[in-house]
Design a protein around this motif. Sequence first.
Motif, PDB file in Angstrom:
ATOM      1  N   THR A  86      11.627   0.532  -2.862  1.00 30.37           N
ATOM      2  CA  THR A  86      11.775  -0.799  -3.455  1.00 30.37           C
ATOM      3  C   THR A  86      10.779  -1.762  -2.850  1.00 30.37           C
ATOM      4  OG1 THR A  86      13.331  -2.593  -3.872  1.00 30.37           O
ATOM      5  CG2 THR A  86      13.505  -1.465  -1.757  1.00 30.37           C
ATOM      6  N   GLY A  87      10.667  -2.913  -3.543  1.00 35.25           N
ATOM      7  CA  GLY A  87       9.747  -3.942  -3.045  1.00 35.25           C
ATOM      8  C   GLY A  87      10.444  -4.967  -2.177  1.00 35.25           C
ATOM      9  N   LYS A  88      11.762  -4.952  -2.093  1.00 29.92           N
ATOM     10  CA  LYS A  88      12.489  -5.931  -1.290  1.00 29.92           C
ATOM     11  C   LYS A  88      12.509  -5.495   0.171  1.00 29.92           C
ATOM     12  CE  LYS A  88      15.438  -7.494  -5.061  1.00 29.92           C
ATOM     13  NZ  LYS A  88      14.899  -8.854  -5.044  1.00 29.92           N
ATOM     14  N   SER A  89      12.485  -6.497   1.040  1.00 31.30           N
ATOM     15  CA  SER A  89      12.476  -6.193   2.479  1.00 31.30           C
ATOM     16  C   SER A  89      13.679  -6.776   3.190  1.00 31.30           C
ATOM     17  CB  SER A  89      11.178  -6.750   3.124  1.00 31.30           C
ATOM     18  OG  SER A  89      11.119  -8.170   2.931  1.00 31.30           O
ATOM     19  N   GLY A 110       1.349  -3.141   0.144  1.00 31.49           N
ATOM     20  CA  GLY A 110       0.380  -2.668   1.129  1.00 31.49           C
ATOM     21  C   GLY A 110      -0.584  -1.666   0.521  1.00 31.49           C
ATOM     22  N   ASN A 111      -1.182  -0.858   1.376  1.00 32.80           N
ATOM     23  CA  ASN A 111      -2.148   0.163   0.956  1.00 32.80           C
ATOM     24  C   ASN A 111      -1.420   1.270   0.193  1.00 32.80           C
ATOM     25  OD1 ASN A 111      -3.825   2.564   1.032  1.00 32.80           O
ATOM     26  ND2 ASN A 111      -5.175   1.377   2.337  1.00 32.80           N
ATOM     27  N   ALA A 112      -1.836   1.454  -1.075  1.00 33.31           N
ATOM     28  CA  ALA A 112      -1.152   2.434  -1.927  1.00 33.31           C
ATOM     29  C   ALA A 112      -1.307   3.850  -1.385  1.00 33.31           C
ATOM     30  CB  ALA A 112      -1.693   2.349  -3.361  1.00 33.31           C
ATOM     31  N   GLU A 114      -1.701   4.865   1.717  1.00 36.89           N
ATOM     32  CA  GLU A 114      -0.833   5.067   2.880  1.00 36.89           C
ATOM     33  C   GLU A 114       0.628   5.181   2.443  1.00 36.89           C
ATOM     34  OE1 GLU A 114      -1.579   1.924   5.573  1.00 36.89           O
ATOM     35  OE2 GLU A 114      -3.599   2.614   6.129  1.00 36.89           O
ATOM     36  N   LEU A 115       0.992   4.327   1.454  1.00 33.53           N
ATOM     37  CA  LEU A 115       2.364   4.352   0.964  1.00 33.53           C
ATOM     38  C   LEU A 115       2.699   5.714   0.343  1.00 33.53           C
ATOM     39  CD1 LEU A 115       5.033   2.867   0.333  1.00 33.53           C
ATOM     40  CD2 LEU A 115       3.993   2.108  -1.820  1.00 33.53           C
ATOM     41  N   PHE A 116       1.764   6.221  -0.494  1.00 36.45           N
ATOM     42  CA  PHE A 116       2.006   7.515  -1.151  1.00 36.45           C
ATOM     43  C   PHE A 116       2.050   8.643  -0.134  1.00 36.45           C
ATOM     44  CE2 PHE A 116       0.047   6.052  -5.453  1.00 36.45           C
ATOM     45  CZ  PHE A 116       1.111   5.189  -5.618  1.00 36.45           C
ATOM     46  N   ALA A 117       1.200   8.573   0.884  1.00 32.47           N
ATOM     47  CA  ALA A 117       1.185   9.619   1.913  1.00 32.47           C
ATOM     48  C   ALA A 117       2.485   9.617   2.696  1.00 32.47           C
ATOM     49  CB  ALA A 117      -0.015   9.418   2.851  1.00 32.47           C
ATOM     50  N   GLU A 118       2.988   8.403   3.035  1.00 31.85           N
ATOM     51  CA  GLU A 118       4.257   8.323   3.758  1.00 31.85           C
ATOM     52  C   GLU A 118       5.393   8.869   2.891  1.00 31.85           C
ATOM     53  OE1 GLU A 118       7.065   5.062   6.141  1.00 31.85           O
ATOM     54  OE2 GLU A 118       5.234   4.417   5.114  1.00 31.85           O
ATOM     55  N   LEU A 119       5.352   8.524   1.585  1.00 27.93           N
ATOM     56  CA  LEU A 119       6.374   9.031   0.681  1.00 27.93           C
ATOM     57  C   LEU A 119       6.348  10.569   0.640  1.00 27.93           C
ATOM     58  CD1 LEU A 119       8.553   8.686  -1.465  1.00 27.93           C
ATOM     59  CD2 LEU A 119       6.734   8.412  -3.179  1.00 27.93           C
ATOM     60  N   ALA A 120       5.148  11.144   0.538  1.00 25.74           N
ATOM     61  CA  ALA A 120       5.027  12.609   0.515  1.00 25.74           C
ATOM     62  C   ALA A 120       5.543  13.215   1.804  1.00 25.74           C
ATOM     63  CB  ALA A 120       3.572  13.008   0.270  1.00 25.74           C
ATOM     64  N   HIS A 121       5.254  12.540   2.948  1.00 22.55           N
ATOM     65  CA  HIS A 121       5.725  13.048   4.245  1.00 22.55           C
ATOM     66  C   HIS A 121       7.253  13.047   4.303  1.00 22.55           C
ATOM     67  CE1 HIS A 121       5.885  13.829   8.523  1.00 22.55           C
ATOM     68  NE2 HIS A 121       6.645  12.741   8.686  1.00 22.55           N
ATOM     69  N   ASP A 122       7.877  11.949   3.859  1.00 22.80           N
ATOM     70  CA  ASP A 122       9.342  11.854   3.884  1.00 22.80           C
ATOM     71  C   ASP A 122       9.968  12.882   2.934  1.00 22.80           C
ATOM     72  OD1 ASP A 122       9.134   9.854   5.701  1.00 22.80           O
ATOM     73  OD2 ASP A 122       9.432   8.217   4.269  1.00 22.80           O
ATOM     74  N   ILE A 123       9.341  13.080   1.763  1.00 23.97           N
ATOM     75  CA  ILE A 123       9.865  14.084   0.816  1.00 23.97           C
ATOM     76  C   ILE A 123       9.826  15.469   1.453  1.00 23.97           C
ATOM     77  CG2 ILE A 123       9.369  15.290  -1.358  1.00 23.97           C
ATOM     78  CD1 ILE A 123       8.456  12.596  -2.496  1.00 23.97           C
ATOM     79  N   GLY A 124       8.707  15.801   2.137  1.00 23.02           N
ATOM     80  CA  GLY A 124       8.590  17.110   2.786  1.00 23.02           C
ATOM     81  C   GLY A 124       9.637  17.311   3.848  1.00 23.02           C
ATOM     82  N   ARG A 125       9.853  16.292   4.719  1.00 21.21           N
ATOM     83  CA  ARG A 125      10.858  16.409   5.780  1.00 21.21           C
ATOM     84  C   ARG A 125      12.242  16.601   5.179  1.00 21.21           C
ATOM     85  NH1 ARG A 125      10.435  11.200   9.232  1.00 21.21           N
ATOM     86  NH2 ARG A 125      12.368  12.117  10.082  1.00 21.21           N
TER      87      ARG A 125
END
Length: 882
Positions: A86-89, A110-112, A114-125
Amino acid sequence: MEFTPPVRVLFIDDEPALLHAIRDYLMVIHSLEVDIEENPEVALQSGQLFSYDCIVVDYDMPDMDGITLLKAIRMVDPDIPVIVFTGKSREEVVIEAINNGADFYLQKGGNAEELFAELAHDIGRAARQFRAERALAESEQVYRAVVEDQTEFICQMTPEGGIRFINSAFASFLSLDASGLIGTDFFSLFGEDSGQVKSAPDNCDPDNPVVSVDTRMVLHGGRVRDVSWTLRLLFDSSFEPREILAVGRDSTIQKEVTRQLSIQRDLALELSMVSSVSLVLELSLSAVIVLTGMSTGAVYLRDRTTGAFRMFHENGPHRRSLSQFMEVWQDSNMDALAVLAGAPRYYSATDLTRFDCPFFSISLVPIQRFDEVTGWFVLGSDDLEEVPPGRRESLETVASQIGNVIGRIEAEDALLDALIESEERYMQLSESSPDAIAILSLGNTPVYLNPAALSLFEVRSFEEFMTRQTGDYFDIKSYQSVTSMLSQCSKMRSPHSCEAVMYSSKGTEVFGELIAVPITQAGDPATLLIIRDKTEQRLSEQALAESERHFRELADLLPEPVFEADAAGFVTFCNRGAIALLASCDEEHPMGIPFMRFFSAGDQENLMHVLDELLTDPSVRSGGFTVRAHDGGDRSVLLSLSPIIRDGIYSGIRGVIVDITEMKRYQETLQRTIDEKDVLFRELHHRVKNNMQVISSLLQLQEEYIDDSRVLSALHDCEQRIASMALVHETLYRSDSISDISFNDYLETLAQEVISGIATVRDIRTKIDVGDIRFNLDTVVTLGLIINELMVNSMKYAFTGKEGGTINIHMGHEEGVFVLLYMDDGVGLPPDFSIDTCNSLGMRLVRVLSRQLLGSVTIDEGATGKGVKFTVTFPDRLGGYS
């Protein structure tokens, strides 16, 4: 990151641009399978949530926010990883998401990349953890199902023996509840053997963690069972025991079977070396008592004289009681019929209440040889209520062996008696045998000669024979062969034979066949030597070989190829002529080759028909064929075949080949010459006919310058005669054969020519009946001139004053004579007419021509005034008739 199989992700968001961007990034960069959905309700109702490894949901959606969607997902699947995006903080949103089961929380912006990479990392974990937990649960479920389904006993315990897990098979074996055994001491279950089981793991270490131990367990009700256990120690990281895994199985039946098999094997070995029936019964009875656990036993055998069964051997404390039971049982019990038929009978304590005996159980098992019951095993027990089924099988197995062993011993005894009797009879037969017989001792020294042997060597006694060395009776080479044969016979203890040339004491040469047979003489090895005199047979064989040699030499002298073939068509004999004609470069000799192979493909089918005819009609068949010669060319041959019949059975064929290639070539050349001459002769006759027509035309031209009617008539007659001769040549060159002419065809044409050549208004008809007669050229010319003269006279004079008439011409053959009849129905001849005195040219020609045929001409006297009948007779010795 890569997964096998790829991780499946469901991304739920109401922003299409973001959905497609994240899907393309995750699929291309991280090889994930991503499905996208804009409507949360559609995703919940699809029923596909269980197929994903991770779900990503947006918080801000118009119809349903992310927290509500998260709660709905958790109601369907509480374990699947969920990432809130989400976009809310706001901090309260994060706390609410975590409290409702979100695994990760990501904030947009933020940086798209970096955001996509973090999302992929969380999905993998999240996917790895989810898959690992799911695999572990499935593995534990499968493990527990496998362990519970095992028939073996499985127990898991602490190093001190405290039970942590016990499967249902072990609990059922102990007749206890599995849950009640948790926490109890495993080693205390073994009673007196608990110390042995407890000390077994003391010898284990990380390198040798497994130990086996066999124990006896006393179960409820006093049952004792043998159990084999395998104990495995599991060690922790400091190599200290942390757990014991025990796997056991009930080995009672296996040990009992092993014990019984061992007893049966030992008994079989002992019986194989026993030659006494009494000892066989003693050993077998002791063995079956041990096998069955019975206390008392006896063996009954059928008496060959009376047929009754009587006791031969007994063993045990209650032998008398067992004997009394058998007396009562044989007299009154109907079960004896079943046992006599080969069916075993087992009595329990209940069955024995009608008998006054101290046994709880009795077993009767028949001893059989083939299908005949020859005896019984009778066993009694004062503690076993019934013989267990497994021990019954062992008892019956031993009983089935005993009949064969007793039969073997009886057969050996009978064989020994027969052998002694056979030796006595053999000596009697040997004395009367026509063959020479000698018995040689172990050193091949003669110890006996029958009368035929004394006669063969022309000696009066055995002592006289022994006055010379044995080798003196043999040819040197033959003696070496005989010595070798006798050595092989003694060494291999099997019959051997050879042929040898021998000499009698008087120097007579004898050719014999020697057969050596190993025997036993007075208990010692010896050799029986049979000598068959083959002298006459050898002379016959030599004579036969000489006859065959003469036959082959005679066959080789024949210029024609000669061969023989067996019933299958393979060549078994051929002379040199056949070899010279048929042998090819590939096959140097026709022997052993199918004779069909030497003939052309078209002839082979014809030959098969000829062979079929020979089977039904054994007469000689001949015909022309083509063979493939040794030089590769084809040769025309005349083949004659006849069947070979031996003892009334078709055994093959015998063939003679005559090479007619040159003859056929000569015939073809001769035929071409004949054809050429035929053409020349036809051309010659054609030219003669043309020349005669020229002469006739010249005469016709000459008639135009002559006014005298007599001269004109004479010229016209000459033309007619020339035409009849020309007609002969025309008929000859037009016919199929130039050597002879069909007389009927010639007369038909001649009659038409004569009638048409003499102008008249009368209706003159001809009837010609000469049959199918053919004459040569000279005869036809002569007969044609005679017929021409007679028809011209008839046309001129016979039908004067008549409107028409008929001329009949008939030819017959009687007893070597031809008879030509010429008749017309005209006015007839003058009364004073005589053919012998008539000086007209026509009649003179008829007389002269008849004499040329060596015949005569006559006129029927009764025809005067009523037509005319001329008869011309001539012999057929001129060769004119065909």
